[in-house]
Design a protein around this motif. Sequence first.
Motif, PDB file in Angstrom:
ATOM      1  N   ASP A   3      50.454 -51.839  35.828  1.00  0.00           N
ATOM      2  CA  ASP A   3      50.107 -52.632  37.002  1.00  0.00           C
ATOM      3  C   ASP A   3      50.447 -54.107  36.838  1.00  0.00           C
ATOM      4  O   ASP A   3      50.255 -54.889  37.766  1.00  0.00           O
ATOM      5  CB  ASP A   3      48.605 -52.519  37.306  1.00  0.00           C
ATOM      6  N   ASP A   4      50.924 -54.475  35.658  1.00  0.00           N
ATOM      7  CA  ASP A   4      51.110 -55.893  35.327  1.00  0.00           C
ATOM      8  C   ASP A   4      52.561 -56.287  35.615  1.00  0.00           C
ATOM      9  O   ASP A   4      53.400 -56.337  34.725  1.00  0.00           O
ATOM     10  CB  ASP A   4      50.757 -56.119  33.851  1.00  0.00           C
ATOM     11  N   ASN A   5      52.851 -56.587  36.869  1.00  0.00           N
ATOM     12  CA  ASN A   5      54.224 -56.926  37.245  1.00  0.00           C
ATOM     13  C   ASN A   5      54.681 -58.242  36.626  1.00  0.00           C
ATOM     14  O   ASN A   5      55.835 -58.396  36.259  1.00  0.00           O
ATOM     15  CB  ASN A   5      54.353 -57.000  38.769  1.00  0.00           C
ATOM     16  N   ARG A   6      53.767 -59.181  36.542  1.00  0.00           N
ATOM     17  CA  ARG A   6      54.054 -60.453  35.869  1.00  0.00           C
ATOM     18  C   ARG A   6      53.211 -60.470  34.604  1.00  0.00           C
ATOM     19  O   ARG A   6      52.011 -60.711  34.662  1.00  0.00           O
ATOM     20  CB  ARG A   6      53.689 -61.643  36.763  1.00  0.00           C
ATOM     21  N   PRO A   7      53.836 -60.167  33.446  1.00  0.00           N
ATOM     22  CA  PRO A   7      53.046 -59.975  32.225  1.00  0.00           C
ATOM     23  C   PRO A   7      52.077 -61.111  31.960  1.00  0.00           C
ATOM     24  O   PRO A   7      52.472 -62.275  31.828  1.00  0.00           O
ATOM     25  CB  PRO A   7      54.115 -59.885  31.129  1.00  0.00           C
ATOM     26  N   LEU A   8      50.805 -60.769  31.919  1.00  0.00           N
ATOM     27  CA  LEU A   8      49.752 -61.738  31.643  1.00  0.00           C
ATOM     28  C   LEU A   8      49.127 -61.418  30.292  1.00  0.00           C
ATOM     29  O   LEU A   8      49.092 -60.263  29.880  1.00  0.00           O
ATOM     30  CB  LEU A   8      48.682 -61.693  32.733  1.00  0.00           C
ATOM     31  N   SER A   9      48.617 -62.429  29.640  1.00  0.00           N
ATOM     32  CA  SER A   9      47.929 -62.223  28.372  1.00  0.00           C
ATOM     33  C   SER A   9      46.568 -61.586  28.621  1.00  0.00           C
ATOM     34  O   SER A   9      46.065 -61.561  29.755  1.00  0.00           O
ATOM     35  CB  SER A   9      47.761 -63.553  27.648  1.00  0.00           C
ATOM     36  N   PHE A  10      45.978 -61.082  27.561  1.00  0.00           N
ATOM     37  CA  PHE A  10      44.624 -60.534  27.652  1.00  0.00           C
ATOM     38  C   PHE A  10      43.680 -61.580  28.229  1.00  0.00           C
ATOM     39  O   PHE A  10      42.860 -61.283  29.114  1.00  0.00           O
ATOM     40  CB  PHE A  10      44.159 -60.105  26.262  1.00  0.00           C
ATOM     41  N   GLN A  11      43.775 -62.803  27.758  1.00  0.00           N
ATOM     42  CA  GLN A  11      42.896 -63.869  28.222  1.00  0.00           C
ATOM     43  C   GLN A  11      43.092 -64.145  29.709  1.00  0.00           C
ATOM     44  O   GLN A  11      42.116 -64.334  30.453  1.00  0.00           O
ATOM     45  CB  GLN A  11      43.151 -65.138  27.413  1.00  0.00           C
ATOM     46  N   GLU A  12      44.340 -64.158  30.162  1.00  0.00           N
ATOM     47  CA  GLU A  12      44.607 -64.413  31.576  1.00  0.00           C
ATOM     48  C   GLU A  12      44.063 -63.287  32.452  1.00  0.00           C
ATOM     49  O   GLU A  12      43.490 -63.536  33.526  1.00  0.00           O
ATOM     50  CB  GLU A  12      46.112 -64.571  31.794  1.00  0.00           C
ATOM     51  N   ARG A  13      44.224 -62.057  32.016  1.00  0.00           N
ATOM     52  CA  ARG A  13      43.732 -60.929  32.810  1.00  0.00           C
ATOM     53  C   ARG A  13      42.201 -60.938  32.868  1.00  0.00           C
ATOM     54  O   ARG A  13      41.604 -60.661  33.908  1.00  0.00           O
ATOM     55  CB  ARG A  13      44.242 -59.603  32.249  1.00  0.00           C
ATOM     56  N   LEU A  14      41.562 -61.265  31.744  1.00  0.00           N
ATOM     57  CA  LEU A  14      40.107 -61.348  31.741  1.00  0.00           C
ATOM     58  C   LEU A  14      39.629 -62.466  32.658  1.00  0.00           C
ATOM     59  O   LEU A  14      38.680 -62.289  33.431  1.00  0.00           O
ATOM     60  CB  LEU A  14      39.611 -61.586  30.311  1.00  0.00           C
ATOM     61  N   ALA A  15      40.281 -63.606  32.593  1.00  0.00           N
ATOM     62  CA  ALA A  15      39.877 -64.745  33.430  1.00  0.00           C
ATOM     63  C   ALA A  15      40.016 -64.417  34.916  1.00  0.00           C
ATOM     64  O   ALA A  15      39.171 -64.819  35.732  1.00  0.00           O
ATOM     65  CB  ALA A  15      40.708 -65.975  33.076  1.00  0.00           C
ATOM     66  N   GLN A  16      41.059 -63.691  35.271  1.00  0.00           N
ATOM     67  CA  GLN A  16      41.237 -63.301  36.668  1.00  0.00           C
ATOM     68  C   GLN A  16      40.074 -62.440  37.152  1.00  0.00           C
ATOM     69  O   GLN A  16      39.551 -62.641  38.259  1.00  0.00           O
ATOM     70  CB  GLN A  16      42.554 -62.539  36.846  1.00  0.00           C
ATOM     71  N   VAL A  17      39.672 -61.472  36.345  1.00  0.00           N
ATOM     72  CA  VAL A  17      38.573 -60.594  36.736  1.00  0.00           C
ATOM     73  C   VAL A  17      37.272 -61.372  36.839  1.00  0.00           C
ATOM     74  O   VAL A  17      36.506 -61.214  37.811  1.00  0.00           O
ATOM     75  CB  VAL A  17      38.425 -59.426  35.741  1.00  0.00           C
ATOM     76  N   LEU A  18      36.985 -62.218  35.860  1.00  0.00           N
ATOM     77  CA  LEU A  18      35.747 -62.998  35.904  1.00  0.00           C
ATOM     78  C   LEU A  18      35.727 -63.916  37.121  1.00  0.00           C
ATOM     79  O   LEU A  18      34.674 -64.111  37.747  1.00  0.00           O
ATOM     80  CB  LEU A  18      35.603 -63.812  34.616  1.00  0.00           C
ATOM     81  N   GLY A  19      36.886 -64.468  37.460  1.00  0.00           N
ATOM     82  CA  GLY A  19      36.941 -65.363  38.612  1.00  0.00           C
ATOM     83  C   GLY A  19      36.743 -64.654  39.930  1.00  0.00           C
ATOM     84  O   GLY A  19      36.148 -65.218  40.866  1.00  0.00           O
TER      85      GLY A  19
END
Length: 523
Positions: free
Chosen positions: A84-100
């Motif tokens: 699902d990660d069309n624009r590769p994001l780091s673990f930290q970026e993906r976590l931050a997106q969910v928390l936000g």
Amino acid sequence: MTAGLPVTCRRLVLVLGDQLWLENPALEGFDPACDRVLMIEAASEATHVWSHQARIALFLSAMRHFRKALRDQGWPVLYLALDDDNRPLSFQERLAQVLGSLRPETLWCCEPGEWRLLALLQDTAAACEVPLKLLPDTHFMCSREEFAAWAGTRRELRMEFFYREMRQRHRVLMEEGEDGRQPAGGRWNFDADNRLGYGPAGPGLIPEPLRFAPDAITREVLALVRARFAQHPGSLEHFAWPVTREQGLAVLRDFIDVRLAAFGPFQDAMWTDTPWGWHALLSSSLNLHLIHPREVVDAAQAAWRRHRLPLQSVEGFIRQVLGWREFMRGVYWLDMPQLGQDNHFGHQGKLPAWYWTADTRMNCMRQAVGQTLAHGFAHHIQRLMVTGQFALIAGIRPQEVCDWYLAVYVDAVEWAELPNTAGMALFANGGRFTSKPYIASGQYIKRMSNYCEGCAYRPEQRHGQLACPVTTFYWAFLDRHQRWLAGNPRTAMMVRNLSRLSSSERESIRHHAAYLEQRIDRL
């Protein structure tokens, strides 16, 4: 990304890729009506070190199988897949997106097994202004606090004494008696009985370990890894690792019933085309938390009592699980982050390129590295006394070696890998918990394997065109550190052997070692 979920939730439980068990303390009291589980796949976790394709596949397959187990219970799981990660994001970026976007009241997580991830979670939660609740990892038989308390009373950290206390505390292999504090068989340690090679005739018939044909989920993962990580080292051709708790328990039963009896004497032996030997192949299931060490120890002990399996084999196996595994985890958290920076001998050499290809004329290294690239596995002596000790005596920078070990083995998680590599194999921390550097000439490898047969080099030769690089580097290491090694009772004999060499012989060794260092990528 959060379609179908409410804007907020009470508790967001982050399940990391090596915490795949339903008794995860962060899941205690989970309420499907108001809580959510979060699992994240991120390419950054495969590229933090240049991970073996089989290691990536094992983590992803086990994670996706655990997602299914959670959903089968009716628990809501927000699963961020690499697909699902069309624009590769780091673990930290993906976590931050969910928390936000989800804005949970609290982020819950079992404490990570890696210093880097602990800092990442703390920083990300703080930046997103979401309270973070970390729960102690109950998957071990000694907590971090218990180990720190034990270590705080010791002048030296030695696994042997820790192991004895763990045996007593957990009533493992203890004789019946008034206090129950006597070891079974009257001895704590059967190592002296467990150091045999296979002998000239070879290992004979060794039963194949239990392996698993990839199911639909695993096949999907293998295709993904081939597409996304094709440039990474290693092969997926032989992938058959356990990826569920049920499979992990099946491997445990198979090992106990079929191979444990012969494990002890031959646990250090090496032989070409014998990748598994008599080993358990349980470390990946343990380190992913698919099975619990208490289950493993209890099964081995019960088999000894019920079937009277050889005590030397049962004790040797339990020592690895209850002793070394628990001890290494305690040392990791006690000594980080310094452990990852230590370089006792000041080594600065580059990791030879053939660590990634097995393209070397040294047959021992070609066998150990080649097996690692094929399977993502090598047993503890191959790691300690072949790939590890070569890096030590050749003067390779410890951090490069540790990154390689973390990358290439399917069971590698940093709390287990780093102290074993930096402390045991490389002596990078100067003997913080080991009494000597583990070094030997090529003659040791010849005694414990058939690797020297047909090799381009001769293990008995210290210098010259046919000299074994392991042997040359061994004697050069002794020469370089003679004074320090002479002061250690466990290495003083090595220095006395060195002193028997003539000055011209020692000079020839130094000269040849320097020559080998200059062409180390072409050995």
